[in-house]
Scaffold this active site. Structure first.
Site, mmCIF file in Angstrom:
data_model
loop_
_atom_site.group_PDB
_atom_site.id
_atom_site.type_symbol
_atom_site.label_atom_id
_atom_site.label_comp_id
_atom_site.label_asym_id
_atom_site.label_seq_id
_atom_site.Cartn_x
_atom_site.Cartn_y
_atom_site.Cartn_z
ATOM 1 N N GLY A 1 -30.679 -123.765 -36.536
ATOM 2 C CA GLY A 1 -32.025 -124.272 -36.776
ATOM 3 C C GLY A 1 -32.831 -124.680 -35.546
ATOM 4 O O GLY A 1 -33.920 -125.226 -35.688
ATOM 5 N N LYS B 1 -34.652 -110.537 -30.880
ATOM 6 C CA LYS B 1 -33.586 -110.439 -29.869
ATOM 7 C C LYS B 1 -32.913 -109.083 -30.016
ATOM 8 O O LYS B 1 -32.670 -108.623 -31.138
ATOM 9 C CB LYS B 1 -32.540 -111.522 -30.111
ATOM 10 C CG LYS B 1 -31.323 -111.340 -29.193
ATOM 11 C CD LYS B 1 -30.458 -112.552 -29.143
ATOM 12 C CE LYS B 1 -29.665 -112.737 -30.430
ATOM 13 N NZ LYS B 1 -28.916 -114.004 -30.404
ATOM 14 N N TRP C 1 -34.510 -122.850 -33.342
ATOM 15 C CA TRP C 1 -35.819 -122.175 -33.275
ATOM 16 C C TRP C 1 -36.745 -122.730 -34.357
ATOM 17 O O TRP C 1 -37.938 -122.903 -34.128
ATOM 18 C CB TRP C 1 -35.670 -120.658 -33.445
ATOM 19 C CG TRP C 1 -35.287 -119.941 -32.191
ATOM 20 C CD1 TRP C 1 -34.562 -120.444 -31.153
ATOM 21 C CD2 TRP C 1 -35.623 -118.598 -31.836
ATOM 22 N NE1 TRP C 1 -34.414 -119.489 -30.189
ATOM 23 C CE2 TRP C 1 -35.039 -118.349 -30.574
ATOM 24 C CE3 TRP C 1 -36.325 -117.567 -32.462
ATOM 25 C CZ2 TRP C 1 -35.163 -117.112 -29.921
ATOM 26 C CZ3 TRP C 1 -36.451 -116.340 -31.820
ATOM 27 C CH2 TRP C 1 -35.880 -116.120 -30.560
ATOM 28 N N ASP D 1 -31.352 -117.212 -43.387
ATOM 29 C CA ASP D 1 -30.064 -116.958 -42.728
ATOM 30 C C ASP D 1 -28.989 -116.648 -43.765
ATOM 31 O O ASP D 1 -29.060 -117.103 -44.904
ATOM 32 C CB ASP D 1 -29.617 -118.147 -41.870
ATOM 33 C CG ASP D 1 -28.664 -117.713 -40.754
ATOM 34 O OD1 ASP D 1 -29.081 -117.698 -39.579
ATOM 35 O OD2 ASP D 1 -27.495 -117.374 -41.052
ATOM 36 N N ASP E 1 -28.883 -112.417 -46.893
ATOM 37 C CA ASP E 1 -28.813 -111.361 -45.889
ATOM 38 C C ASP E 1 -30.148 -110.624 -45.852
ATOM 39 O O ASP E 1 -30.562 -110.049 -46.866
ATOM 40 C CB ASP E 1 -27.671 -110.406 -46.297
ATOM 41 C CG ASP E 1 -27.456 -109.289 -45.300
ATOM 42 O OD1 ASP E 1 -28.322 -109.073 -44.433
ATOM 43 O OD2 ASP E 1 -26.411 -108.627 -45.402
ATOM 44 N N ASP F 1 -33.864 -114.389 -33.957
ATOM 45 C CA ASP F 1 -32.785 -114.516 -32.974
ATOM 46 C C ASP F 1 -31.494 -114.001 -33.624
ATOM 47 O O ASP F 1 -30.398 -114.270 -33.150
ATOM 48 C CB ASP F 1 -32.661 -116.019 -32.635
ATOM 49 C CG ASP F 1 -31.859 -116.292 -31.387
ATOM 50 O OD1 ASP F 1 -31.712 -115.397 -30.551
ATOM 51 O OD2 ASP F 1 -31.373 -117.434 -31.247
HETATM 52 C C1 LIG Z 1 -27.737 -116.846 -32.560
HETATM 53 S S1 LIG Z 1 -27.827 -117.412 -34.202
HETATM 54 C C2 LIG Z 1 -29.495 -118.004 -34.298
HETATM 55 C C3 LIG Z 1 -29.711 -119.304 -33.581
HETATM 56 C C4 LIG Z 1 -31.044 -119.923 -33.914
HETATM 57 N N1 LIG Z 1 -32.154 -119.181 -33.360
HETATM 58 C C5 LIG Z 1 -31.136 -121.340 -33.422
HETATM 59 O O1 LIG Z 1 -31.944 -121.618 -32.534
HETATM 60 O O2 LIG Z 1 -30.430 -122.212 -33.935
HETATM 61 C C6 LIG Z 1 -27.913 -115.907 -35.104
HETATM 62 C C7 LIG Z 1 -27.982 -116.098 -36.608
HETATM 63 O O3 LIG Z 1 -28.318 -114.844 -37.199
HETATM 64 C C8 LIG Z 1 -27.786 -114.860 -38.500
HETATM 65 N N2 LIG Z 1 -27.763 -113.505 -39.049
HETATM 66 C C9 LIG Z 1 -27.094 -112.415 -38.568
HETATM 67 N N3 LIG Z 1 -27.267 -111.367 -39.363
HETATM 68 C C10 LIG Z 1 -28.094 -111.776 -40.380
HETATM 69 C C11 LIG Z 1 -28.637 -111.131 -41.526
HETATM 70 N N4 LIG Z 1 -28.372 -109.843 -41.787
HETATM 71 N N5 LIG Z 1 -29.420 -111.852 -42.360
HETATM 72 C C12 LIG Z 1 -29.675 -113.165 -42.111
HETATM 73 N N6 LIG Z 1 -29.190 -113.823 -41.028
HETATM 74 C C13 LIG Z 1 -28.408 -113.146 -40.176
HETATM 75 C C14 LIG Z 1 -26.390 -115.459 -38.305
HETATM 76 O O4 LIG Z 1 -25.894 -115.964 -39.531
HETATM 77 C C15 LIG Z 1 -26.671 -116.544 -37.266
HETATM 78 O O5 LIG Z 1 -26.822 -117.805 -37.868
#
Ligand SMILES: C[S@@+](CC[C@H](N)C(=O)[O-])C[C@H]1O[C@@H](n2cnc3c(N)ncnc32)[C@H](O)[C@@H]1O
Length: 211
Positions: free
Chosen positions: A55, A154, A57, A75, A91, A114
Site C-alpha cells: 500500500g 513497472k 503507492w 491486488d 487478479d 507497480d
Molecule cells: C512490488 S508489489 C507493489 C508494491 C506497492 N506499489 C507498494 O508501494 O506497496 C507488487 C504487487 O503486485 C501484485 N500483483 C502481481 N500480479 C498481480 C495481478 N495479476 N493482479 C493483481 N495484483 C498483482 C502482487 O500481489 C504484489 O502485491
C-alpha cells in the site's frame, strides 16, 4: 526471505525512512520521486493503483489527491485498509476483476502499476508473464483513463520495454523511461510513464479486448 536479504534491508536507507515516516513500503519513494518529476498525480486526481499491496503507492497517491480526489487499489493479496482508499481484491488478469474495475473507474486521471508477477527463475517464462501483465494494465488504462490521462507501469529493462512502447506509445503524447534513485541498482526494473492519452476510449464496461 534469506539472511542476506534481511541484512541488506536493515541497511537500506529507504526501508528505514519508510518505517520512520509511516509508509508501508520503500516503494513509496519511487512514486514520490517519479511524481515529483512528472506531476502525473495532482490534487483532486482520480487514481487507479494496480498491484497495490502492501500500500505504499496508494498512501502516496492518497496524500497527493487529497479529499477531493479518489484512489482505487487492486491486488491479488488482501491489503490492510487505508482511509480514503477503496480496495478491490483480485487478479487483474481475471476478466471478472477487469469488469469490476472498468465499471468502477470511469474517466480516471491516472493509472499506476507497480505490479510484478511472482518470479519463477525461468527467464523466458518470467519475461512472458511480466509482458502479459504490463499488456493487461496498459489495455485497461486505455479504457479507464479520460482523454489526457496518464499511466505509469513497472517493467524490466530489455526488449520488453520497446515492445510495450511500440504497441502503446502512439496512444499518448509522450513516453518517459525512469529509473528512480530508490530503485535498487541490482534490479533491472524500470518505470515507463505514458502521458496524455490522445483518444477518447470506449466507456462501456464490457470484456477487455486484448490486442
Ligand atoms: C512490488 S508489489 C507493489 C508494491 C506497492 N506499489 C507498494 O508501494 O506497496 C507488487 C504487487 O503486485 C501484485 N500483483 C502481481 N500480479 C498481480 C495481478 N495479476 N493482479 C493483481 N495484483 C498483482 C502482487 O500481489 C504484489 O502485491
Amino acid at each position: 526471505m534469506t539472511k542476506d536479504w534481511i541484512r541488506q534491508r536493515k541497511h537500506d536507507p529507504y526501508y528505514r525512512k519508510a518505517r520512520v515516516e509511516g509508509y508501508r513500503s520503500r516503494a513509496a519513494y519511487k512514486l514520490k520521486e517519479i511524481n515529483g518529476r512528472l506531476h502525473l498525480i495532482r490534487k483532486g486526481s482520480r487514481v487507479l493503483d494496480i498491484g497495490a499491496c502492501p500500500g505504499g503507492w496508494s498512501q502516496v497517491a492518497n496524500e497527493t489527491v487529497g479529499s477531493g480526489g479518489k484512489v482505487v487499489a487492486v491486488d491479488l493479496s488482501p491489503m490492510g485498509s487505508l482511509e480514503g482508499v477503496e480496495f478491490i481484491q483480485g487478479d487483474i488478469e481475471d476478466p471478472l476483476v477487469q469488469e469490476k474495475v472498468l465499471k468502477h473507474c470511469i474517466e480516471y486521471d491516472v493509472v499506476i502499476s507497480d505490479a510484478s508477477p511472482r518470479l519463477s527463475g525461468n527467464r523466458t517464462l518470467d519475461r512472458g508473464r511480466s509482458l502479459a501483465l504490463s499488456w493487461v494494465v496498459l489495455t485497461i488504462a486505455a479504457r479507464v483513463l479520460r482523454k489526457g490521462g496518464s499511466v505509469l507501469i513497472k517493467t524490466f529493462q530489455g526488449s520488453e520495454v520497446e515492445e510495450l512502447i511500440e504497441e502503446f506509445g502512439g496512444k499518448y503524447n509522450s513516453v518517459d523511461r525512469i529509473k528512480p534513485r530508490s530503485s535498487l541498482k541490482r534490479s533491472n526494473e524500470i518505470y515507463i510513464a505514458f502521458r496524455g492519452l490522445k483518444d477518447d476510449r470506449q466507456i462501456d464496461s464490457g470484456a477487455l479486448q486484448l490486442p
